[in-house]
Design a protein around this motif. Structure first.
Motif, mmCIF file in Angstrom:
data_model
loop_
_atom_site.group_PDB
_atom_site.id
_atom_site.type_symbol
_atom_site.label_atom_id
_atom_site.label_comp_id
_atom_site.label_asym_id
_atom_site.label_seq_id
_atom_site.Cartn_x
_atom_site.Cartn_y
_atom_site.Cartn_z
ATOM 1 N N ASP A 1 -5.585 6.958 -1.005
ATOM 2 C CA ASP A 1 -4.517 5.973 -0.787
ATOM 3 C C ASP A 1 -4.587 4.873 -1.836
ATOM 4 O O ASP A 1 -5.671 4.493 -2.293
ATOM 5 N N ASP A 2 -3.403 4.384 -2.201
ATOM 6 C CA ASP A 2 -3.314 3.269 -3.155
ATOM 7 C C ASP A 2 -3.120 1.982 -2.348
ATOM 8 O O ASP A 2 -2.055 1.771 -1.753
ATOM 9 N N ASP B 1 -13.470 -3.920 -4.022
ATOM 10 C CA ASP B 1 -12.955 -3.592 -5.347
ATOM 11 C C ASP B 1 -11.430 -3.610 -5.381
ATOM 12 O O ASP B 1 -10.831 -3.969 -6.398
ATOM 13 N N GLU B 2 -10.806 -3.249 -4.265
ATOM 14 C CA GLU B 2 -9.354 -3.191 -4.241
ATOM 15 C C GLU B 2 -8.710 -4.576 -4.340
ATOM 16 O O GLU B 2 -7.516 -4.695 -4.596
ATOM 17 N N ASP B 3 -9.512 -5.626 -4.115
ATOM 18 C CA ASP B 3 -8.981 -6.993 -4.222
ATOM 19 C C ASP B 3 -9.076 -7.543 -5.640
ATOM 20 O O ASP B 3 -8.513 -8.610 -5.926
ATOM 21 N N LEU B 4 -9.777 -6.864 -6.529
ATOM 22 C CA LEU B 4 -9.887 -7.341 -7.908
ATOM 23 C C LEU B 4 -8.524 -7.294 -8.591
ATOM 24 O O LEU B 4 -7.790 -6.317 -8.464
ATOM 25 N N ALA B 5 -8.187 -8.355 -9.300
ATOM 26 C CA ALA B 5 -6.913 -8.380 -10.027
ATOM 27 C C ALA B 5 -6.950 -7.373 -11.160
ATOM 28 O O ALA B 5 -7.927 -7.309 -11.915
ATOM 29 N N CYS B 6 -5.900 -6.585 -11.287
ATOM 30 C CA CYS B 6 -5.832 -5.660 -12.418
ATOM 31 C C CYS B 6 -5.217 -6.353 -13.633
ATOM 32 O O CYS B 6 -5.450 -5.939 -14.765
ATOM 33 N N PHE C 1 9.652 -5.856 -24.771
ATOM 34 C CA PHE C 1 9.588 -4.469 -24.309
ATOM 35 C C PHE C 1 8.187 -3.883 -24.316
ATOM 36 O O PHE C 1 8.017 -2.677 -24.169
ATOM 37 N N CYS C 2 7.185 -4.722 -24.464
ATOM 38 C CA CYS C 2 5.832 -4.284 -24.127
ATOM 39 C C CYS C 2 5.792 -4.108 -22.609
ATOM 40 O O CYS C 2 6.308 -4.947 -21.868
ATOM 41 N N ASN C 3 5.216 -3.010 -22.138
ATOM 42 C CA ASN C 3 5.177 -2.716 -20.703
ATOM 43 C C ASN C 3 3.746 -2.681 -20.195
ATOM 44 O O ASN C 3 2.819 -2.284 -20.921
ATOM 45 N N TYR C 4 3.600 -3.079 -18.942
ATOM 46 C CA TYR C 4 2.331 -2.882 -18.243
ATOM 47 C C TYR C 4 2.663 -2.176 -16.933
ATOM 48 O O TYR C 4 3.355 -2.734 -16.079
ATOM 49 N N HIS C 5 2.196 -0.938 -16.791
ATOM 50 C CA HIS C 5 2.536 -0.123 -15.630
ATOM 51 C C HIS C 5 1.523 -0.357 -14.516
ATOM 52 O O HIS C 5 0.347 -0.025 -14.647
ATOM 53 N N LEU C 6 1.999 -0.945 -13.422
ATOM 54 C CA LEU C 6 1.144 -1.200 -12.273
ATOM 55 C C LEU C 6 1.025 0.023 -11.383
ATOM 56 O O LEU C 6 -0.013 0.275 -10.771
ATOM 57 N N ARG C 7 2.103 0.787 -11.289
ATOM 58 C CA ARG C 7 2.111 1.978 -10.437
ATOM 59 C C ARG C 7 3.148 2.958 -10.986
ATOM 60 O O ARG C 7 4.311 2.557 -11.158
ATOM 61 N N PRO C 8 2.810 4.196 -11.246
ATOM 62 C CA PRO C 8 1.425 4.675 -11.248
ATOM 63 C C PRO C 8 0.598 3.939 -12.295
ATOM 64 O O PRO C 8 1.121 3.484 -13.310
ATOM 65 N N LYS C 9 -0.666 3.812 -12.027
ATOM 66 C CA LYS C 9 -1.539 2.963 -12.833
ATOM 67 C C LYS C 9 -1.740 3.558 -14.220
ATOM 68 O O LYS C 9 -2.512 4.476 -14.422
ATOM 69 N N LYS C 10 -0.974 3.024 -15.173
ATOM 70 C CA LYS C 10 -1.095 3.486 -16.556
ATOM 71 C C LYS C 10 -1.543 2.362 -17.478
ATOM 72 O O LYS C 10 -1.923 2.609 -18.614
ATOM 73 N N GLY C 11 -1.435 1.123 -16.999
ATOM 74 C CA GLY C 11 -1.872 0.004 -17.822
ATOM 75 C C GLY C 11 -0.898 -0.331 -18.923
ATOM 76 O O GLY C 11 0.318 -0.142 -18.815
ATOM 77 N N PRO D 1 0.839 -1.212 0.000
ATOM 78 C CA PRO D 1 0.000 0.000 0.000
ATOM 79 C C PRO D 1 0.869 1.254 0.000
ATOM 80 O O PRO D 1 1.985 1.262 0.518
ATOM 81 N N ARG D 2 0.335 2.286 -0.586
ATOM 82 C CA ARG D 2 1.073 3.557 -0.646
ATOM 83 C C ARG D 2 0.106 4.705 -0.343
ATOM 84 O O ARG D 2 -0.985 4.765 -0.924
ATOM 85 N N PRO D 3 0.502 5.617 0.579
ATOM 86 C CA PRO D 3 -0.371 6.763 0.870
ATOM 87 C C PRO D 3 -0.580 7.609 -0.385
ATOM 88 O O PRO D 3 0.286 7.686 -1.258
#
Length: 683
Positions: free
Chosen positions: A267-268, A303-308, A428-438, A220-222
């Motif tokens: 909070d994240d 909702d926070e438990d749903l897999a992204c 080199f395909c990226n998936y950004h988890l944080r910050p949430k960019k997908g 978790p991150r504030p």
């Protein structure tokens, strides 16, 4: 997976070391390697990657996965020297959790349900969920590899009826030789071998069949402090901002109260991602009924438990299975699915294409454009992706950069099926988890073929030298008589470790249209075949490879053998052929390693018949006349002999004579050649 502090690697197939070197991946921060299933496609790169990690100064690494994984380093200790790297095996039970300052990881073992083997007989041609029979066969092959409990009737692999006695006697070989002792001071040492108890544990794990799923959650991150909101509410610069960022409420000099939640983003709680590998249908019950996984599907309480994100190492044929598709549909519509299986076509390297396009300018016959069609080609001048089929036959030697037809320089990059909206990433395909960019495809690997040619042609004087070369080659052709066979294809010429343009040792010797012999087999040799020929021709080449010669037991000369044997098996299945095992000419001590792998990880011994190099010595042939005649007839050659060479223990040279009387001599050890030419330096 990258974070500011750490690196995490999920599975480690052949070629990981080479690609990490090419793409400058900073493995110094790598602390954890997660393996879903202990099969070669997931662990074949571990020995080489461990060497790279050791070389960059990493003091220790932790392996995660089914128990016993670390024993592979004990089994390869004779030829993969790990001395400065401590390797730990994590306890990966359902009650264990990995926690560090980046994320927490839960272990979810998927178990094979044996009763499935009694319900479906793949060999008898049943079509599973509408998939092709060849794909169904692949399921059976993988199930056979993971377990020895399937009945012999249902095994598709047929052990050769003509297996020689050399294979049976090789069961007794125990080798404790240190193949790098000649490079150490103080004489040879005897490495520890895998204990009998450890082998029994690994055999039990193989019998049971376990594939590890990982549920990962970032810490978790504030919420971040929003400075614009602070200004609007009159918060002055200084320590009050720090208090608000730390979650404290403050009172301003005018008496106004500013709460932390008023000026901070939410909070994240930490996004959740899942890494899953469901090898066969036998694991589906364990997957779809798992309560831990359901907590991150639509059944989640919050909702926070749903897999992204769900990363699927699951084979394509299982991804298309109705039960697996239904399991995917049980995730939230916001969950994205990243597929990492045989439908991915990008092989990860730009350097091999770049150098080949440049060398192709010199001679199109010696350096044809690679047949690998797995990476996008982009024409930088227009930015337009070209999707016509790439030609492997190139322009004439007089081609210049202005003559290049860009319509002939493209390849496909996406599978044509399945059509579901899954993500099929290229390198080199990226998936950004944080910050949430997908999802982020902007950095994906692409080939700029015009640039490769242009930067070469623009070198001062190169064009003039090139034209002179063409003239010299044309004059030479008039004086030469070129035989159709034998042909030699250098798949790897690198010494000791691969680099971005040179793989470790591997030479394909083509004796006739349907007869190949492979000389040495470093890591990634099978992938090199696919890069050069493309998938279809590579399958034919693999099927027509009826012998492999291993000169000595340094890892860079044989660690790719298991992958090559498995690649040949897949090619036989793809083409619907049953040619039986190939001949493996090698030091008999190789069986200590191959027996261990066959007993403890996957069944491979049905794919080859061992002919010890020492049985073919030119002055002391041990093999019987009838057995040697069978070998010569099968390989369509006139003679084959070996001799000892000065390099390391159990090192051999080879002399092979084809039916036209052409002799080919090969030694994989450079020391042997220096005996004849002391001035020759190591390349």
């Amino acid at each position: 997976m990258f974070s500011d502090q750490s690196r995490y690697l999920f599975n480690c197939g052949e070629g990981t070391q080479r690609l990490a070197h090419e793409h400058k991946m900073k493995l110094a921060k790598l602390e954890h390697i997660f393996i879903t299933q202990p099969v070669w496609k997931n662990i074949g790169g571990l020995p080489g990657t461990a060497l790279t990690i050791q070389d960059v100064g990493v003091p220790e690494i932790t392996l995660h996965g089914p128990p016993g994984l670390e024993e592979i380093f004990v089994a390869t200790k004779r030829f993969v020297v790990i001395k400065d790297l401590k390797i730990h095996m994590a306890e990966c039970g359902v009650n264990n959790i990995l926690e560090d300052n980046v994320m927490t990881v839960k272990y979810v073992p998927l178990l094979r349900i044996e009763s499935f083997a009694n319900e479906v007989d793949i060999e008898e041609g049943e079509n599973i969920a509408g998939v092709k029979n060849s794909e169904a066969n692949a399921i059976a092959e993988q199930a056979d590899a993971c377990t020895s409990t399937r009945s012999e009737k249902k095994r598709r692999r047929r052990r050769s009826k003509s297996s020689s006695s050399t294979n049976s006697t090789s069961e007794e070989v125990v080798d404790d030789t240190d193949y790098y002792a000649h490079e150490h001071s103080g004489g040879r040492t005897s490495p520890n071998l895998v204990s009998i108890n450890s082998q029994q544990i690994l055999q039990e794990i193989k019998e049971k069949g376990t594939s590890m799923t990982y549920i990962c959650r970032l810490r978790p991150r504030p919420g971040a402090l929003n400075l614009d909101k602070c200004v609007k509410m009159g918060v002055p610069p200084g320590p009050l901002l720090g208090k608000l960022k730390g979650g404290e409420d403050i009172t301003l000099s005018n008496g106004a109260v500013v709460t932390s939640k008023d000026v901070c983003e939410p909070d994240d709680p930490g996004p959740v991602f899942i890494v899953v590998d469901c090898p066969t249908e036998e694991y589906l019950d364990s997957l779809v009924n798992n309560d831990e996984l359901k907590k991150h599907q639509v059944f989640a309480k919050n909702d926070e438990d749903l897999a992204c994100l769900v990363v699927h190492f699951t084979p394509a044929v299982i991804v298309r299975h109705p039960r697996y598709k239904k399991w995917i549909e049980s995730f939230s519509p916001s969950t994205q699915h990243l597929m990492l299986n045989e439908n991915n076509t990008c092989m990860g390297s730009e350097a091999v294409h770049k150098i080949q396009y440049k060398l192709n300018l010199l001679n199109k016959d010696l350096f044809p454009i690679l047949g690998d069609q797995g990476t996008q080609v982009v024409y930088e001048a227009s930015g337009v992706h070209i999707n016509k089929k790439q030609r492997c036959d190139c322009k004439s030697e007089s081609t210049t950069q202005n003559d290049l037809d860009m319509n002939n320089l493209s390849v496909k990059s996406r599978p044509t099926s399945p059509v579901e909206p899954y993500i099929f990433p290229n390198t080199f395909c990226n998936y950004h988890l944080r910050p949430k960019k997908g999802l982020d495809r902007t950095a994906e690997l692409k080939l700029n073929t015009v640039e490769y040619v242009s930067e070469t042609m623009e070198l001062d004087g190169f064009s003039d030298v090139l034209q002179k070369l063409y003239q010299d080659l044309n004059e030479m052709k008039k004086r030469l008589t070129v035989r159709d066979y034998p042909k030699i294809l250098f798949l790897g010429t690198g010494s000791c470790i691969p680099n971005k343009t040179r793989n470790t040792s591997g030479i394909l010797l083509t004796l006739s249209e349907n007869e190949n012999v492979l000389l040495d087999c470093g890591e990634g040799t099978c992938g090199q075949l696919i890069r050069f020929f493309g998938n279809e021709i590579a399958d034919t080449t693999l099927v027509n490879t009826n012998a492999i010669y291993i000169s000595h037991l340094h890892a860079d000369h044989h660690i790719g053998l298991i992958g090559f044997l498995q690649g040949r098996r897949r090619a036989l299945d793809n083409l619907g052929l049953d040619k039986g095992p190939l001949y493996l000419f090698a030091p008999k001590q190789i069986m200590t390693w191959l027996n261990f792998y066959d007993r403890c990880f996957e069944n491979i011994k049905s794919e080859f018949v061992l002919v010890p190099n020492g049985d073919l010595l030119f002055d002391k042939v041990v093999i019987s006349e009838s057995s040697k005649k069978d070998i010569l007839d099968r390989l369509k050659i006139r003679d084959i002999r070996t001799c000892y060479v000065k390099h390391c223990p159990n090192a051999f040279g080879l002399n092979l004579t084809n039916r036209d009387g052409v002799k080919i001599t090969y030694s994989g050890g450079y020391d042997a050649f220096r005996e004849f030419n002391p001035t020759r330096q190591r390349l």
